[in-house]
Design an enzyme around this catalytic site. Structure first.
Site, PDB file in Angstrom:
ATOM      1  N   ASP A  47      33.984  40.980  42.631  1.00  0.00           N
ATOM      2  CA  ASP A  47      34.485  39.613  42.827  1.00  0.00           C
ATOM      3  C   ASP A  47      33.327  38.619  42.803  1.00  0.00           C
ATOM      4  O   ASP A  47      32.439  38.672  43.666  1.00  0.00           O
ATOM      5  CB  ASP A  47      35.236  39.541  44.164  1.00  0.00           C
ATOM      6  CG  ASP A  47      36.073  38.280  44.273  1.00  0.00           C
ATOM      7  OD1 ASP A  47      36.016  37.434  43.358  1.00  0.00           O
ATOM      8  OD2 ASP A  47      36.790  38.139  45.277  1.00  0.00           O
ATOM      9  N   ASP A  48      33.332  37.744  41.828  1.00  0.00           N
ATOM     10  CA  ASP A  48      32.306  36.682  41.693  1.00  0.00           C
ATOM     11  C   ASP A  48      30.917  37.226  41.336  1.00  0.00           C
ATOM     12  O   ASP A  48      29.914  36.540  41.556  1.00  0.00           O
ATOM     13  CB  ASP A  48      32.193  35.826  42.975  1.00  0.00           C
ATOM     14  CG  ASP A  48      33.413  34.939  43.222  1.00  0.00           C
ATOM     15  OD1 ASP A  48      34.410  35.093  42.497  1.00  0.00           O
ATOM     16  OD2 ASP A  48      33.359  34.109  44.142  1.00  0.00           O
ATOM     17  N   CYS A  87      39.780  33.634  40.748  1.00  0.00           N
ATOM     18  CA  CYS A  87      40.340  34.948  41.089  1.00  0.00           C
ATOM     19  C   CYS A  87      41.779  35.201  40.632  1.00  0.00           C
ATOM     20  O   CYS A  87      42.024  36.131  39.861  1.00  0.00           O
ATOM     21  CB  CYS A  87      40.293  35.148  42.591  1.00  0.00           C
ATOM     22  SG  CYS A  87      38.623  35.189  43.253  1.00  0.00           S
ATOM     23  N   ARG A  91      42.932  37.943  37.678  1.00  0.00           N
ATOM     24  CA  ARG A  91      43.547  39.234  38.029  1.00  0.00           C
ATOM     25  C   ARG A  91      44.902  39.393  37.359  1.00  0.00           C
ATOM     26  O   ARG A  91      45.278  40.491  36.933  1.00  0.00           O
ATOM     27  CB  ARG A  91      43.658  39.353  39.556  1.00  0.00           C
ATOM     28  CG  ARG A  91      42.304  39.606  40.180  1.00  0.00           C
ATOM     29  CD  ARG A  91      42.145  39.120  41.609  1.00  0.00           C
ATOM     30  NE  ARG A  91      40.734  38.881  41.855  1.00  0.00           N
ATOM     31  CZ  ARG A  91      39.869  39.810  42.289  1.00  0.00           C
ATOM     32  NH1 ARG A  91      40.307  41.014  42.590  1.00  0.00           N
ATOM     33  NH2 ARG A  91      38.593  39.534  42.428  1.00  0.00           N
ATOM     34  N   LYS A 144      40.957  44.104  46.721  1.00  0.00           N
ATOM     35  CA  LYS A 144      41.512  42.744  46.704  1.00  0.00           C
ATOM     36  C   LYS A 144      42.669  42.656  45.713  1.00  0.00           C
ATOM     37  O   LYS A 144      42.531  43.077  44.563  1.00  0.00           O
ATOM     38  CB  LYS A 144      40.408  41.770  46.315  1.00  0.00           C
ATOM     39  CG  LYS A 144      40.871  40.332  46.171  1.00  0.00           C
ATOM     40  CD  LYS A 144      39.699  39.405  45.970  1.00  0.00           C
ATOM     41  CE  LYS A 144      40.145  37.987  45.660  1.00  0.00           C
ATOM     42  NZ  LYS A 144      39.019  37.050  45.587  1.00  0.00           N
ATOM     43  N   HIS A 146      45.325  39.551  45.612  1.00  0.00           N
ATOM     44  CA  HIS A 146      45.335  38.116  45.283  1.00  0.00           C
ATOM     45  C   HIS A 146      46.373  37.718  44.230  1.00  0.00           C
ATOM     46  O   HIS A 146      46.155  36.793  43.445  1.00  0.00           O
ATOM     47  CB  HIS A 146      43.930  37.640  44.841  1.00  0.00           C
ATOM     48  CG  HIS A 146      43.648  36.247  45.341  1.00  0.00           C
ATOM     49  ND1 HIS A 146      42.459  35.590  45.159  1.00  0.00           N
ATOM     50  CD2 HIS A 146      44.459  35.386  46.023  1.00  0.00           C
ATOM     51  CE1 HIS A 146      42.522  34.398  45.707  1.00  0.00           C
ATOM     52  NE2 HIS A 146      43.718  34.255  46.244  1.00  0.00           N
ATOM     53  N   SER A 169      41.315  36.553  49.091  1.00  0.00           N
ATOM     54  CA  SER A 169      39.856  36.437  49.181  1.00  0.00           C
ATOM     55  C   SER A 169      39.373  36.635  50.615  1.00  0.00           C
ATOM     56  O   SER A 169      40.066  36.275  51.576  1.00  0.00           O
ATOM     57  CB  SER A 169      39.405  35.071  48.677  1.00  0.00           C
ATOM     58  OG  SER A 169      39.696  34.959  47.308  1.00  0.00           O
ATOM     59  N   HIS A 250      31.873  38.207  46.649  1.00  0.00           N
ATOM     60  CA  HIS A 250      32.437  36.909  47.025  1.00  0.00           C
ATOM     61  C   HIS A 250      31.983  36.609  48.456  1.00  0.00           C
ATOM     62  O   HIS A 250      31.929  37.514  49.283  1.00  0.00           O
ATOM     63  CB  HIS A 250      33.967  37.029  46.940  1.00  0.00           C
ATOM     64  CG  HIS A 250      34.731  35.741  47.061  1.00  0.00           C
ATOM     65  ND1 HIS A 250      34.713  34.973  48.201  1.00  0.00           N
ATOM     66  CD2 HIS A 250      35.557  35.113  46.193  1.00  0.00           C
ATOM     67  CE1 HIS A 250      35.496  33.907  48.018  1.00  0.00           C
ATOM     68  NE2 HIS A 250      36.014  33.968  46.807  1.00  0.00           N
ATOM     69  N   ASP A 302      35.620  39.619  38.138  1.00  0.00           N
ATOM     70  CA  ASP A 302      36.784  38.752  37.883  1.00  0.00           C
ATOM     71  C   ASP A 302      36.423  37.369  37.357  1.00  0.00           C
ATOM     72  O   ASP A 302      37.214  36.711  36.703  1.00  0.00           O
ATOM     73  CB  ASP A 302      37.642  38.607  39.146  1.00  0.00           C
ATOM     74  CG  ASP A 302      36.957  37.786  40.233  1.00  0.00           C
ATOM     75  OD1 ASP A 302      35.707  37.767  40.281  1.00  0.00           O
ATOM     76  OD2 ASP A 302      37.670  37.159  41.042  1.00  0.00           O
ATOM     77  N   ASN A 303      35.217  36.894  37.693  1.00  0.00           N
ATOM     78  CA  ASN A 303      34.751  35.578  37.196  1.00  0.00           C
ATOM     79  C   ASN A 303      33.264  35.471  37.480  1.00  0.00           C
ATOM     80  O   ASN A 303      32.674  36.322  38.160  1.00  0.00           O
ATOM     81  CB  ASN A 303      35.537  34.423  37.828  1.00  0.00           C
ATOM     82  CG  ASN A 303      35.566  34.441  39.337  1.00  0.00           C
ATOM     83  OD1 ASN A 303      36.595  34.710  39.952  1.00  0.00           O
ATOM     84  ND2 ASN A 303      34.443  34.182  39.967  1.00  0.00           N
ATOM     85  N   LYS A 323      31.318  30.195  38.020  1.00  0.00           N
ATOM     86  CA  LYS A 323      32.713  30.258  38.463  1.00  0.00           C
ATOM     87  C   LYS A 323      33.402  28.892  38.397  1.00  0.00           C
ATOM     88  O   LYS A 323      32.805  27.877  38.744  1.00  0.00           O
ATOM     89  CB  LYS A 323      32.747  30.775  39.902  1.00  0.00           C
ATOM     90  CG  LYS A 323      34.101  30.746  40.574  1.00  0.00           C
ATOM     91  CD  LYS A 323      34.040  31.389  41.955  1.00  0.00           C
ATOM     92  CE  LYS A 323      35.365  31.251  42.679  1.00  0.00           C
ATOM     93  NZ  LYS A 323      35.411  32.058  43.907  1.00  0.00           N
TER      94      LYS A 323
HETATM   95 MG    MG Z   1      36.415  35.840  42.038  1.00  0.00          MG
END
Ligand code: MG
Length: 484
Positions: A47-48, A87, A91, A144, A146, A169, A250, A302-303, A323
């Site tokens: 994540d991130d 996010c 996803r 996660k 989301h 998150s 994240h 994811d980003n 992001k």
């Molecule tokens: Mg993310």
């Protein structure tokens, strides 16, 4: 001529010829065997995590020996994209194989789901888990989610046999009182060393039941991995799919005692190195259990990095911004494919996206692709197994429900750009669009729109065709329903 030399002159060529014939036969045999049949799939989603945050992608002080080794044994992709730069829509894209604007998981107002959102990924969508279940796969979502935390939207109602994780998150359900307009950002830039898990009252859910609150985020990376390993051991007799989505790196950043203070890069590095260590445990398990030859592991994020969080955020390396944006740093990710039995090593510079995993895995598993809806993926198998070219020649960069940029071959045209994470962000429409050649200018520094009007015309035609097939789903995220 002594005997030894005679041997070299007469016998060695014969042996070599026989050897080449043997190798050649093997090569032909492997080719005719085709792609792996019904392999297991593991998607590991950080994540991130930014394009520049792994050793093998050039980070100078984050040590990621396990992921580096996977990239050397498998394939390191350098032009791999996600479906959105935040996010929730990212996803949705991964799991449905469709641009998130089609499923309603993209909005211009609220870009992601929050703990007070009452909606989630519509049940009419077909997830990769549901798709693989039609051909007998066992499915687990660990980490996660989301895509809706209300029970009807949880993974167990979206094709997963099992769920264990934080449903959104890890910075949500904030209990700390924020001071002033910069209070939220101060958490990551000024106060991050003083944050405690009780500042984030996030739930940990098993299937549909909350089992811990607040979740102990210091141990969450290890526990997600423990759950995955246990699940692999219990389900190894049949084909399986695990979607392992780590909540980190994240913000808030939490590492276990074992990793805290160990990385040269500080806490962010500790967290990434702990993820790397745990990915190594998954690989070790696959080897120990005899599953390495028939399991495809994909690692991506994811980003891009959340640059606004300064030292608590990652790096997009050579790519521009991060992001939340439609610059490369927001949507191009590190991506490693690993399957020692079938994926030969190479560095792949062709284009791929997370949406392509739906098509690729469906075809390998023998699942029929949906025909009642527009799909946005391509089958990457020719690149993964066969030295072929990626069928993908374009990438569409949406921000919410609007198309901001399009990549076609080496060129990327920005029709709209927008600032992020500032008050009153500036949104600029570009006519002609900004144009960059990403092959020679991956950092998007030199606008060449004046030099290549014919490329812009070509991309505009592509957009026209794309829009003609675009039926946007309802703006579900924008619904301001409150959870009861
Ligand atoms: Mg993310």
């Amino acid at each position: 001529m002594n005997l030894n030399k005679k041997f070299q002159k007469l016998v060695v060529p014969v042996l070599l010829a026989a050897g080449f014939a043997f190798l050649n036969e093997r090569a032909i045999a492997q080719e005719s065997e085709g792609y792996p049949k019904k392999p297991n799939f593991i998607i590991i989603f950080a994540d991130d995590l930014g394009y520049g945050d792994l050793g093998v992608y050039g980070h100078p002080t984050i040590h990621t020996p396990n992921l580096d080794r996977m990239a050397v044994e498998g394939q390191k992709w350098t032009n791999f994209y996600v479906g959105a730069s935040v996010c929730t829509p990212s996803r949705a894209a991964l799991l449905t194989g469709r641009l998130p604007v089609r499923s309603g998981m993209a909005s211009n107002k609220s870009r992601v789901l929050f703990p007070n959102s009452a909606n989630g990924l519509p049940l009419e969508e077909i997830t990769l888990a549901e798709q693989l279940k039609t051909v007998g796969y066992g499915t687990a979502c660990i980490g996660k989610w989301h895509l809706g935390h209300k029970e009807e939207y949880l993974p167990t109602n979206h094709g997963f046999d099992y769920y264990y994780g934080i449903p959104y998150s890890n910075d949500m359900d904030l209990t700390r009182k924020l001071e002033g307009p910069t209070g939220y950002w101060d958490l990551w830039t000024k106060e991050y060393k003083d944050l405690d898990i009780t500042d984030f009252n996030v739930p940990l859910i098993r299937n549909t039941t909350i089992v811990e609150r607040p979740a102990d985020q210091h141990t969450i990376t290890r526990r997600y991995t423990d759950e995955s390993i246990e699940w692999i051991k219990q389900h190894k007799e049949n084909p399986f799919f695990i979607y392992l989505a780590y909540n980190l790196p994240h913000v808030p950043l939490f590492a276990s005692e074992e990793f805290t203070g160990t990385s040269k890069r500080g806490l962010y590095g500790d967290v990434v190195e702990e993820i790397d260590h745990n990915v190594g445990r998954i690989i070790a398990t696959l080897k120990e259990e005899g599953l390495a030859d028939n399991t495809i592991v994909v690692f991506t994020s994811d980003n891009g990095p959340w640059l606004k969080t300064e030292i608590s955020g990652g790096s997009a390396g050579v790519l521009r911004d991060g992001k939340g944006t439609t610059w490369e740093g927001g949507m191009r990710e590190p991506c490693i494919f690993w399957a020692p039995g079938s994926i030969p090593h190479k560095v792949v510079m062709d284009m791929g996206t997370t949406m392509d995993l739906f098509s690729t895995f469906s075809n390998l598993a023998g699942a029929t692709m949906p025909t009642d809806r527009e799909m946005d993926g391509v089958d990457l198998a020719p690149v993964l197994f066969d030295n072929g070219k990626s069928p993908r020649n374009a990438v569409y960069y949406y921000r919410g429900r609007d198309l901001y940029a399009v990549r076609f071959g080496a060129y990327k045209a920005h029709f709209i750009t927008q600032e992020v994470y500032v008050s009153n962000p500036k949104r600029v429409e570009h006519d002609p669009p900004l144009l960059y050649n990403l092959d020679v200018d991956p950092s998007e520094r030199f606008d060449v729109s004046e030099k290549f009007p014919e490329v812009i015309a070509e991309i505009k035609e592509l957009v026209r065709k794309h829009n003609a097939k675009m039926v946007k789903g309802p703006d579900l995220l924008a619904l301001k329903e409150k959870a009861k």
